[in-house]
Design an enzyme around this catalytic site. Sequence first.
Site, PDB file in Angstrom:
ATOM      1  N   HIS A  66       0.824  -1.205   0.000  1.00  0.00           N
ATOM      2  CA  HIS A  66       0.000   0.000   0.000  1.00  0.00           C
ATOM      3  C   HIS A  66       0.865   1.264   0.000  1.00  0.00           C
ATOM      4  O   HIS A  66       0.574   2.240  -0.691  1.00  0.00           O
ATOM      5  CB  HIS A  66      -0.929  -0.047   1.222  1.00  0.00           C
ATOM      6  CG  HIS A  66      -1.684   1.219   1.467  1.00  0.00           C
ATOM      7  ND1 HIS A  66      -1.299   2.128   2.425  1.00  0.00           N
ATOM      8  CD2 HIS A  66      -2.792   1.734   0.870  1.00  0.00           C
ATOM      9  CE1 HIS A  66      -2.149   3.150   2.407  1.00  0.00           C
ATOM     10  NE2 HIS A  66      -3.060   2.946   1.484  1.00  0.00           N
ATOM     11  N   GLU A  69       2.192   1.800  -3.393  1.00  0.00           N
ATOM     12  CA  GLU A  69       1.123   2.354  -4.253  1.00  0.00           C
ATOM     13  C   GLU A  69       1.089   3.881  -4.105  1.00  0.00           C
ATOM     14  O   GLU A  69       1.042   4.616  -5.101  1.00  0.00           O
ATOM     15  CB  GLU A  69      -0.219   1.726  -3.852  1.00  0.00           C
ATOM     16  CG  GLU A  69      -1.441   2.339  -4.504  1.00  0.00           C
ATOM     17  CD  GLU A  69      -2.537   2.661  -3.496  1.00  0.00           C
ATOM     18  OE1 GLU A  69      -2.903   3.842  -3.371  1.00  0.00           O
ATOM     19  OE2 GLU A  69      -3.032   1.720  -2.821  1.00  0.00           O
ATOM     20  N   HIS A  70       1.100   4.363  -2.861  1.00  0.00           N
ATOM     21  CA  HIS A  70       1.101   5.824  -2.647  1.00  0.00           C
ATOM     22  C   HIS A  70       2.303   6.486  -3.315  1.00  0.00           C
ATOM     23  O   HIS A  70       2.177   7.539  -3.941  1.00  0.00           O
ATOM     24  CB  HIS A  70       1.172   6.134  -1.136  1.00  0.00           C
ATOM     25  CG  HIS A  70      -0.159   6.248  -0.479  1.00  0.00           C
ATOM     26  ND1 HIS A  70      -0.579   7.386   0.152  1.00  0.00           N
ATOM     27  CD2 HIS A  70      -1.177   5.356  -0.339  1.00  0.00           C
ATOM     28  CE1 HIS A  70      -1.788   7.199   0.654  1.00  0.00           C
ATOM     29  NE2 HIS A  70      -2.170   5.973   0.380  1.00  0.00           N
ATOM     30  N   GLU A 141      -4.321   8.119   7.323  1.00  0.00           N
ATOM     31  CA  GLU A 141      -5.233   7.156   6.682  1.00  0.00           C
ATOM     32  C   GLU A 141      -5.506   5.974   7.628  1.00  0.00           C
ATOM     33  O   GLU A 141      -6.640   5.543   7.797  1.00  0.00           O
ATOM     34  CB  GLU A 141      -4.621   6.669   5.356  1.00  0.00           C
ATOM     35  CG  GLU A 141      -5.575   5.817   4.543  1.00  0.00           C
ATOM     36  CD  GLU A 141      -4.970   5.331   3.220  1.00  0.00           C
ATOM     37  OE1 GLU A 141      -3.798   5.629   2.944  1.00  0.00           O
ATOM     38  OE2 GLU A 141      -5.689   4.636   2.478  1.00  0.00           O
TER      39      GLU A 141
END
Lengths: 430, 431
Positions: A66, A69-70, A141
């Site tokens: 993740h 991905e960012h 997040e």
Amino acid sequence: MQTTDFEQVNETVYHEALQNGLQVYLVPKQGFSKTYAVFTTRYGSIDSHFRTRSGEEINVPDGIAHFLEHKMFEKKERDVMHEFSKNGASCNAFTSFNRTAYLFSCTDKLDDNLNLLLDYVQDPYFTDASVEKEKGIIGQEITMYEDNPDWKVYMNLLKAMYQKYPINIEIAGTIETISHITKENLYQCYETFYHPANMLLLVVGSFEPEAIMKLIRENQGAKEFPPAPQITRVFPEEPSEPAEAKVEAFLTVGLPKCMIGIKEKENGLTKEALLKRELTTKLVLDIAFGTSSAVYERLYDSELITESFDFDYSSEQDYAYTIIGGDTPDPERLVETIKAEIEQLKQTGIAQEDFERAKRKKIGNFLRSLNSVEFIANQFTSFKFNGNDLFSVVPTLESITREDVEKRLKEHFLAEQMAVSIVRSSSPQE
Amino acid sequence: MTATTNEIAFQSSQINGMNVHILPTKKFKTTTIVTMIEQALSEEHVTKTALLAMVMKRASARFPETKLLRAHLDFLYGAIFDVDVMKKGERQILQIYMEVPNEKYLSNEASLLEQAIEFVGDMLVRPYVQNNAFSEKYMAQEKETLRKRIESLIDDKMKYANQRVTEEMCKGEPFSLLVQGRVADLPKITGQELYQYFKEITTTNPIHMFVVGDVEQQEVSEAIRKHIPLERSQVGEPQIESTAKDVSAESEVIDRLDVNQAKLNIGCRTQITYKDEDYPTLLLYNGILGGFPHSKLFVNVREKESLAYYAVSRLESHKGILMIMSGIDVSKYQRAVEIIKQQLDLMRQGTISEEEMSQTRATLSNQFRELLDSARGMIEFTYNGVISGRPRKIEELLAGINQATIEDIKKVANKMTIDTIYLLRDKKGEA
């Protein structure tokens, strides 16, 4: 380029495997204004223990897929999101347990956007400073998810069901685990999992297939890639029983939230068998707990469930599970009632009429979802990764018999495979 | 490849006292039928309308039991059916949603379309009533369900914060009401009263029915005439209050709950609504400020300072409110407010780059053209034009956005005032 017609649903799929190993699928939708493209790698939160290109076996921090991905959106002197904005496109990305997808939708400048998508995902750029900065954003997040009771009850259920298999860890990791992520880790993961041979590109919407395939071929042909690495993931052996029968957590909620999970006992199915198992299980669930079932009516009338009550079956080669639940004033009684209803249904069996009704409903719902290019974009790839075609759902559904669903009811809905997750307010006053 | 320009072109007519809008298109594999009944948002009606939506969908004269009704929907190949309420400015809209597959994709099927229209007629004309009242059983159950729905607002902290800031900011205005109504009103609503109310709104309130799919206008019109024989009299426009309100000073409200992440919401009055000429400029303003990942809020609050995962602004176009929303660490509250205010100042000064202008024009254009791929989206867009009394074509709206200059945005920015700064925070720390 190969074409496959799916006459029943009036769709055509164009396919080509490029020389670098990239699988490309095109689904033109006549009359539509927008086009959606999704570039997906088979790499998700569960892939944290693997062999690198050099053969070294490593463990990377939870949440790294993740995080990666960012970081793909940031380049040396430009921000990818802004480039999509210039073309009017909206772009996004998501990471799930077993894949990472990069996507955009646009109504104009498809060529530019598609080149941009391919180029930015194939051009990693990480620095120590930008990795550090991202920890603040992802930290927020993670904190946001901690306050989300629906996410909490779901993740806790996975933790209750799975003892070792890494879908029991948070996709985004924790603030602690992401603090260990370095740019070197990111490059290692990128080099292992972002080779074109491990990826799939899907374009669905308004375009001319020949021209778009040519563009993709040229884009990929102009780049050099090392030979595809042999990807070796290391997974722990998962016992068939759940880890815990029940987990509870406390967050401020209007009503308690309760989910019952049923962990699949045996795994390893592939292709058609996997698809058929998935659809059969979903039919059983709808027959047993759908809004027009007798059970739903009883649960709703006795105020044990609200309109939030829902169910689903997630199906992959290595793991699969059913989830049933929603908001309820009395989680314990809901669990007992659902268990009893399942046993009752096994005794009485499934009526032919209920079976036919559920099947019609599924076929209609599937046709409806084909209106949405988002739905196609999001589902097509996961079907392909499991060796199936999204557009064969209708014929597969039609092939399922009442005997199949009865067998599946007895095989999957087992008390010893169940786990329960509950989220309620910390004290009755709140 | 250039974008194909298509307009949303409903064919409108009056049938049985309703405004019927039909859009034949081959794009979709289903037919969508949406019926909107407009009501003024008010303390008097808000809970009744919300409860009515829930009681209506439980049964009809033809299907007096919910289980039968739902089985029939499954039989119509899993027709999607729902009745719900939405808030549009100072209006409460009761919406009956129905979607059925087009029989062209099914072998040997008779017209599902006519059956779907008949079903909508069941809802509007042939409800399930006993002794001139909605049944006690469904009344009792749906009061309970509605109560739970209202109380579960607290589960989603983003929505909860949004409702709280709206309540504080619009105290005394109908817009402050939660569209699902108020728990305290529930006990006193009787089945008889609710049925009277049902008859009232189906006979006198404005009704717009939209049909989108691979259909023929003639056929649809005939089916509506036959199956939905509403007897409508004295259809009147609901009295909608004026929305303009001057703000003398910004207020600050802090709520405390058990949360990890603080929610910062800043409610601004724009003094511009959907019907106004500078509405397209307001869209551009909102896009540059916080509508997209290239916008000032995202870039400055998230990317430059890593204060938040999300930092956005959203418009309530019929009310003229702009809401800034962000999730932050509570220790960064002052800093976040400061940066957000700086962005509002930059907008006022017209410190906007050509790139911000062109990115926002392009992304807004994409957003509006994407509506054309969704039946729901086209209906929603058209209905916004209907209720505001200012119908627009998509191309007209986009032309307005393209023509607006930085000077125009400055004018909009100078009408914009912060009304309320709201923080939902944890229970730790000083009060």
